[in-house]
Scaffold this active site. Structure first.
Site, PDB file in Angstrom:
ATOM      1  N   ARG A   1     -64.782  35.991   1.053  1.00 24.02           N
ATOM      2  CA  ARG A   1     -63.812  36.854   1.130  1.00 24.02           C
ATOM      3  C   ARG A   1     -62.966  36.717   2.271  1.00 24.02           C
ATOM      4  NH1 ARG A   1     -65.676  42.881   0.529  1.00 24.02           N
ATOM      5  NH2 ARG A   1     -63.547  43.074   0.655  1.00 24.02           N
TER       6      ARG A   1
ATOM      7  N   GLN B   1     -59.273  52.934   3.683  1.00 17.10           N
ATOM      8  CA  GLN B   1     -60.282  52.146   3.584  1.00 17.10           C
ATOM      9  C   GLN B   1     -60.725  50.723   3.466  1.00 17.10           C
ATOM     10  OE1 GLN B   1     -61.609  54.785  -0.242  1.00 17.10           O
ATOM     11  NE2 GLN B   1     -59.328  55.007   0.111  1.00 17.10           N
TER      12      GLN B   1
ATOM     13  N   HIS C   1     -63.841  52.129   6.836  1.00 18.61           N
ATOM     14  CA  HIS C   1     -64.962  51.103   6.433  1.00 18.61           C
ATOM     15  C   HIS C   1     -65.330  50.050   7.013  1.00 18.61           C
ATOM     16  CE1 HIS C   1     -64.448  53.368   1.976  1.00 18.61           C
ATOM     17  NE2 HIS C   1     -65.074  54.078   3.057  1.00 18.61           N
TER      18      HIS C   1
ATOM     19  N   CYS D   1     -79.683  38.993  21.024  1.00 18.54           N
ATOM     20  CA  CYS D   1     -80.746  39.912  21.278  1.00 18.54           C
ATOM     21  C   CYS D   1     -81.902  39.244  20.271  1.00 18.54           C
ATOM     22  CB  CYS D   1     -80.309  41.136  21.031  1.00 18.54           C
ATOM     23  SG  CYS D   1     -80.082  41.604  19.498  1.00 18.54           S
TER      24      CYS D   1
ATOM     25  N   THR E   1     -55.440  53.989  -3.818  1.00 18.21           N
ATOM     26  CA  THR E   1     -56.866  54.065  -4.015  1.00 18.21           C
ATOM     27  C   THR E   1     -57.323  54.850  -5.243  1.00 18.21           C
ATOM     28  OG1 THR E   1     -58.904  55.156  -2.840  1.00 18.21           O
ATOM     29  CG2 THR E   1     -56.739  56.491  -2.565  1.00 18.21           C
TER      30      THR E   1
ATOM     31  N   ALA F   1     -47.189  50.060  -4.753  1.00 16.62           N
ATOM     32  CA  ALA F   1     -47.082  50.396  -3.278  1.00 16.62           C
ATOM     33  C   ALA F   1     -45.785  49.599  -2.630  1.00 16.62           C
ATOM     34  CB  ALA F   1     -48.210  50.292  -2.470  1.00 16.62           C
TER      35      ALA F   1
HETATM   36  P1  OAD Z   1     -60.484  50.566  -5.850  1.00 19.96           P
HETATM   37  O1  OAD Z   1     -60.500  48.943  -6.336  1.00 19.96           O
HETATM   38  O2  OAD Z   1     -61.483  51.588  -6.256  1.00 19.96           O
HETATM   39  O3  OAD Z   1     -59.058  51.178  -6.170  1.00 19.96           O
HETATM   40  C1  OAD Z   1     -57.747  50.483  -6.046  1.00 19.96           C
HETATM   41  C2  OAD Z   1     -56.527  51.429  -6.571  1.00 19.96           C
HETATM   42  O4  OAD Z   1     -55.213  50.872  -6.515  1.00 19.96           O
HETATM   43  C3  OAD Z   1     -56.747  51.851  -8.174  1.00 19.96           C
HETATM   44  O5  OAD Z   1     -56.550  53.272  -8.094  1.00 19.96           O
HETATM   45  C4  OAD Z   1     -55.282  51.179  -8.803  1.00 19.96           C
HETATM   46  O6  OAD Z   1     -54.808  51.839  -9.852  1.00 19.96           O
HETATM   47  C5  OAD Z   1     -54.684  50.970  -7.536  1.00 19.96           C
HETATM   48  N1  OAD Z   1     -53.655  49.854  -7.358  1.00 19.96           N
HETATM   49  C6  OAD Z   1     -53.664  48.497  -7.840  1.00 19.96           C
HETATM   50  N2  OAD Z   1     -52.552  47.924  -7.668  1.00 19.96           N
HETATM   51  C7  OAD Z   1     -51.839  48.743  -7.017  1.00 19.96           C
HETATM   52  C8  OAD Z   1     -50.547  48.621  -6.357  1.00 19.96           C
HETATM   53  N3  OAD Z   1     -49.918  47.489  -6.531  1.00 19.96           N
HETATM   54  N4  OAD Z   1     -49.726  49.720  -5.755  1.00 19.96           N
HETATM   55  C9  OAD Z   1     -50.430  50.652  -5.792  1.00 19.96           C
HETATM   56  N5  OAD Z   1     -51.669  51.029  -6.169  1.00 19.96           N
HETATM   57  C10 OAD Z   1     -52.475  49.848  -6.899  1.00 19.96           C
HETATM   58  O7  OAD Z   1     -60.139  50.565  -4.395  1.00 19.96           O
HETATM   59  P2  OAD Z   1     -60.488  51.504  -3.136  1.00 19.96           P
HETATM   60  O8  OAD Z   1     -59.845  53.046  -3.805  1.00 19.96           O
HETATM   61  O9  OAD Z   1     -59.638  51.006  -2.155  1.00 19.96           O
HETATM   62  O10 OAD Z   1     -65.688  50.336   0.126  1.00 19.96           O
HETATM   63  O11 OAD Z   1     -61.913  51.625  -3.040  1.00 19.96           O
HETATM   64  C11 OAD Z   1     -62.663  52.602  -2.406  1.00 19.96           C
HETATM   65  C12 OAD Z   1     -63.774  51.705  -1.515  1.00 19.96           C
HETATM   66  O12 OAD Z   1     -64.745  51.102  -2.491  1.00 19.96           O
HETATM   67  C13 OAD Z   1     -63.490  50.454  -0.848  1.00 19.96           C
HETATM   68  O13 OAD Z   1     -63.099  50.777   0.454  1.00 19.96           O
HETATM   69  C14 OAD Z   1     -64.764  49.685  -0.611  1.00 19.96           C
HETATM   70  C15 OAD Z   1     -65.137  50.021  -2.321  1.00 19.96           C
HETATM   71  O14 OAD Z   1     -66.515  49.539  -2.514  1.00 19.96           O
HETATM   72  C16 OAD Z   1     -66.147  49.490   1.154  1.00 19.96           C
HETATM   73  O15 OAD Z   1     -65.886  48.234   1.329  1.00 19.96           O
HETATM   74  C17 OAD Z   1     -67.066  50.344   1.728  1.00 19.96           C
END
Ligand code: OAD
Length: 235
Positions: A54, A85, A103, A143, A181, A224
């Site tokens: 990654r 996040q 995160h 450590c 998100t 976005a």
């Molecule tokens: P997700 O993959 O769950 O959701 C991504 C969101 O972005 C979805 O609702 C899509 O519809 C939206 N999306 C995709 N492309 C887009 C664009 N070009 N413009 C606007 N929106 C768009 O990701 P997160 O909500 O960030 O945790 O996930 C939350 C957490 O789950 C992450 O931080 C990660 C993951 O497990 C950790 O790493 C701890």
């Protein structure tokens, strides 16, 4: 005060896969094998291999106009805060200086025993951090414990100072931009509700409907990188 809460969608147009979309990381990989403390205890080599993969992807990604727009908002107005996040570091690369990373950050490496060792391994770190071990080796802390990526894994608690600051900002926000998100991961997903109950206007920017859409006062459907600059131009 204007608060932006971002998720993986804001980095999608930088070529960074989201977690739950069609090509999302959690569709291809099992969380239990890669992003839990148990996975690291069982098989740290596999976990490190995945995080190095990654990092390689992210080293090639560049901030997009969505990240750049939020960096401009920070520069141009007082009373702006950014909570993310995302662990990818793209907000900072775009020029945002105060970023609450709920995160963690994939470019930081920390001691798995939390002895206090923190190494910034981002390729653009100034000065560049010492790389924590060769790609084929398991990096160890002075450590004696293994080093690990400084990200929050499933089953772990968030840094309470970062979360506390984010909650304070949600409570004092007038407007919250909820950008890219899925709103499925807590406690981050609770922040728009916290803000709304405290009187903020919640604006969701997402290409799809999410569980947060119903709580939003305004929903802007679109990428976005297009919607954020368009919103900025209308102010
Ligand atoms: P997700 O993959 O769950 O959701 C991504 C969101 O972005 C979805 O609702 C899509 O519809 C939206 N999306 C995709 N492309 C887009 C664009 N070009 N413009 C606007 N929106 C768009 O990701 P997160 O909500 O960030 O945790 O996930 C939350 C957490 O789950 C992450 O931080 C990660 C993951 O497990 C950790 O790493 C701890």
């Amino acid at each position: 005060m204007l608060l932006a809460l971002t998720g993986a969608g804001i980095s999608a147009e930088s070529g960074v896969p989201t977690f739950r979309g069609a090509d999302g990381l959690w569709r291809q990989f099992r969380v239990e094998d890669l992003a839990t403390p148990g996975a690291f205890a069982r098989d740290p080599a596999t976990v490190w291999e995945w995080y190095r993969w990654r990092r390689d992807q992210l080293a090639r990604a560049l901030p997009n106009p969505g990240h750049e727009c939020l960096a401009r908002l920070e520069r141009r107005r007082g009373g702006f805060s950014l909570v993310t996040q995302n662990v990818d570091g793209l907000h900072r690369r775009a020029g945002s200086t105060v970023v609450r990373e709920l995160h963690g950050n994939i470019w930081r490496t920390v001691c798995s025993r939390r002895c206090g060792t923190v190494i910034d391994e981002s390729p653009w770190a100034d000065p560049p951090g010492a790389p924590a071990g060769r790609p084929d080796s398991l990096p160890a802390c002075a450590c004696g414990a293994l080093l690990r990526p400084d990200v929050v894994w499933f089953g772990e608690t968030l840094d309470q100072r970062v979360l506390g600051a984010a909650i304070d900002e949600a409570e004092s926000a007038d407007v919250v931009l909820v950008v890219g998100t899925s709103g499925l991961v807590y406690p981050a997903a609770a922040l728009p509700g916290v803000a709304r109950r405290a009187g903020a206007t919640v604006i969701e920017i997402n290409v799809e409907a999410t569980p947060l859409s119903g709580e939003a006062d305004i929903v802007l459907r679109g990428p976005a990188s297009v919607v954020l600059p368009a919103l900025e131009a209308r102010r």
